[in-house]
Design an enzyme around this catalytic site. Structure first.
Site, PDB file in Angstrom:
ATOM      1  CE1 TYR A   1     -10.672 -12.564  -0.301  1.00 20.51           C
ATOM      2  CE2 TYR A   1     -11.056 -13.321   1.930  1.00 20.51           C
ATOM      3  CZ  TYR A   1     -10.295 -13.320   0.783  1.00 20.51           C
ATOM      4  OH  TYR A   1      -9.152 -14.078   0.738  1.00 20.51           O
TER       5      TYR A   1
ATOM      6  CE  LYS B   1      -5.746  -8.383 -14.681  1.00 12.92           C
ATOM      7  NZ  LYS B   1      -4.715  -8.706 -15.723  1.00 12.92           N
TER       8      LYS B   1
ATOM      9  CG  ASP C   1      -1.274  -9.427 -14.854  1.00 16.57           C
ATOM     10  OD1 ASP C   1      -1.232  -8.233 -14.472  1.00 16.57           O
ATOM     11  OD2 ASP C   1      -1.508  -9.747 -16.041  1.00 16.57           O
TER      12      ASP C   1
ATOM     13  CG  ASP D   1      -5.928 -14.288   0.349  1.00 21.75           C
ATOM     14  OD1 ASP D   1      -5.364 -14.451   1.435  1.00 21.75           O
ATOM     15  OD2 ASP D   1      -6.520 -15.202  -0.257  1.00 21.75           O
TER      16      ASP D   1
ATOM     17  CG  ASP E   1      -0.529 -16.880   1.137  1.00 24.85           C
ATOM     18  OD1 ASP E   1      -0.762 -16.166   2.127  1.00 24.85           O
ATOM     19  OD2 ASP E   1      -0.901 -18.062   1.049  1.00 24.85           O
TER      20      ASP E   1
HETATM   21  C1  IPM Z   1      -5.702 -14.782   5.168  1.00 24.52           C
HETATM   22  C2  IPM Z   1      -6.483 -16.059   5.010  1.00 24.52           C
HETATM   23  C3  IPM Z   1      -7.966 -15.717   5.106  1.00 24.52           C
HETATM   24  C4  IPM Z   1      -8.281 -14.812   3.947  1.00 24.52           C
HETATM   25  C5  IPM Z   1      -8.909 -16.925   5.169  1.00 24.52           C
HETATM   26  C6  IPM Z   1      -8.577 -17.831   6.327  1.00 24.52           C
HETATM   27  C7  IPM Z   1     -10.349 -16.494   5.232  1.00 24.52           C
HETATM   28  O1  IPM Z   1      -6.143 -16.680   3.816  1.00 24.52           O
HETATM   29  O2  IPM Z   1      -5.840 -14.141   6.228  1.00 24.52           O
HETATM   30  O3  IPM Z   1      -4.965 -14.434   4.254  1.00 24.52           O
HETATM   31  O4  IPM Z   1      -8.491 -15.277   2.814  1.00 24.52           O
HETATM   32  O5  IPM Z   1      -8.342 -13.595   4.166  1.00 24.52           O
HETATM   33 MG    MG Z   2      -4.558 -15.730   2.758  1.00 28.83          MG
END
Ligand code: IPM
Ligand code: MG
Length: 370
Positions: free
Chosen positions: A143, A194, A227, A251, A255
């Protein structure tokens, strides 16, 4: 008389302001009913700040965040700003806050509440009782790594570059957060990278191994390729207690983990920095869901992730465990009573909107505190 806690509230875009409105009522309730009071400032971030000030986050807002005891963040972004460059996009607001406040550890719990077992797309027997925590590194890795950018090659074609970079110190400090959490939970930490293809991943594995042996022999440490971890999270998520991983893998995996619980609309997160000389650490709390432009303004967003983010704030920034538990219990009871926003709707439940959900939380708080 203890001094008031200073909170900076940043609702942002999309459903951010709608769900934050419900949190403000929970905060007011705390002010009235519990032995804790807050001084609240509110400011613009993301697209809202771009429209008003031409920048996703003003310097003054960053300064206010630094001066606050804790930051409660909503969500940023929306299709109307998608065309902007990376130096102007709404997302820069959250990335800037993470970097400027040194918020290197992003704590993302995935907890399946009993009332919501059937909201998951996975079988109940796989997710029932799930309680895992992902610790995502949040100020380093790809990032923020240099070099980055797009250059034009001699033949006119282009080359895009981003760089995954981690130093020993960056790995150690986030791993330490993972070990400490594991110690207070079930005592198991899984470090994810990884190491089979990335040098930075191999350094990650070696560094976490050495730290574990030196400082946390009582924590059971394991390692997994990212993975495989994604696969294991859907195959048998309860094998995990705490996962510690890099910014990008965290990230993705967070999710994924959030959907084990049925809805992104349920999950809070905390991003914390190092403790200063005064023992205080910067911290920011936000739901994992984004600004959800598709449902923004319709009054149907689930406010629970934002409310639960406030509960995390009470616990991690102020050690107010009893107050945090009260908020969490109230949210659990609202769901158990059968009220549901559309994202977690189930047969036989009552479909309600953002505001009714918020009011139901307040009612449960009243009962719990009676
Ligand atoms: C998260 C989001 C952020 C990230 C974006 C909005 C920059 O996806 O907080 O997970 O990728 O960190
Ligand atoms: Mg995110």
């Amino acid at each position: 008389m203890p001094s008031n806690k200073r909170l900076l509230v940043l609702p942002g875009d999309g459903i951010g302001p709608e769900v934050m409105r419900e949190v403000r009522r929970v905060i007011d309730w705390m002010d009235r009913r519990r032995a804790v009071s807050f001084d609240i400032e509110e400011d613009l971030v993301g697209g809202a700040a771009i429209e008003a000030r031409g920048t996703p986050i003003a310097e003054a807002t960053v300064d206010r965040a630094k001066a606050a005891d804790a930051v409660l963040f909503g969500a940023v972004g929306g299709p109307q700003w998608d065309g902007l460059g990376f130096d102007r996009r709404p997302e820069l607001a959250i990335l800037t806050l993470r970097r400027e406040l040194g918020l290197f550890a992003n704590l993302r719990p995935a907890v399946v509440m009993d009332a919501l077992v059937s909201a998951s797309t996975l079988k109940p027997e796989v997710v029932q009782g799930l309680d895992l925590m992902i610790v995502r590194e949040s100020t380093g890795g790809i990032y923020f790594g240099e070099p980055r950018g797009v250059t034009t090659l001699p033949d006119g074609s282009k080359r895009g570059v981003n760089t995954e970079v981690y130093t020993t110190e960056e790995i150690e400090r986030v791993a330490r957060v993972g070990f400490e959490l594991a110690k207070r939970r079930q005592g198991r930490l899984c470090s994810v990278e990884k190491a089979n293809v990335m040098e930075s991943g191999l350094l990650w594995r070696q560094t976490v191994t050495a730290l574990g042996a030196a400082e946390f022999p009582e924590v059971q440490l394991s390692h997994m390729y990212a993975d495989n971890c994604a696969m294991q999270l859907v195959r048998n998520p309860r094998q995990f207690d705490v996962i510690v991983t890099s910014n990008l893998f965290g990230d993705l995996l967070s999710d994924l983990a959030s959907m084990l619980t049925g809805s992104l609309g349920m999950l809070p997160s905390a991003t914390i920095g190092a403790a200063g000389a005064d023992g205080l650490r910067h911290a920011l709390y936000e739901p994992i869901h984004g600004s959800a432009p598709d449902i923004a303004g319709k009054g149907v967003a689930n406010p629970l992730a934002q409310i639960l983010s406030f509960a995390m704030l009470l616990r991690y920034s102020f050690g107010l465990d009893a107050d945090a538990a009260l908020v969490e219990q109230a949210c659990g009871r609202v769901l158990a009573s059968g009220l549901r926003t559309p994202d977690v709707m189930a047969p036989g439940c009552a479909r309600v909107g953002t505001q009714v959900m918020g009011e139901a939380v307040l009612r449960e708080l009243d009962k719990l505190a009676a």
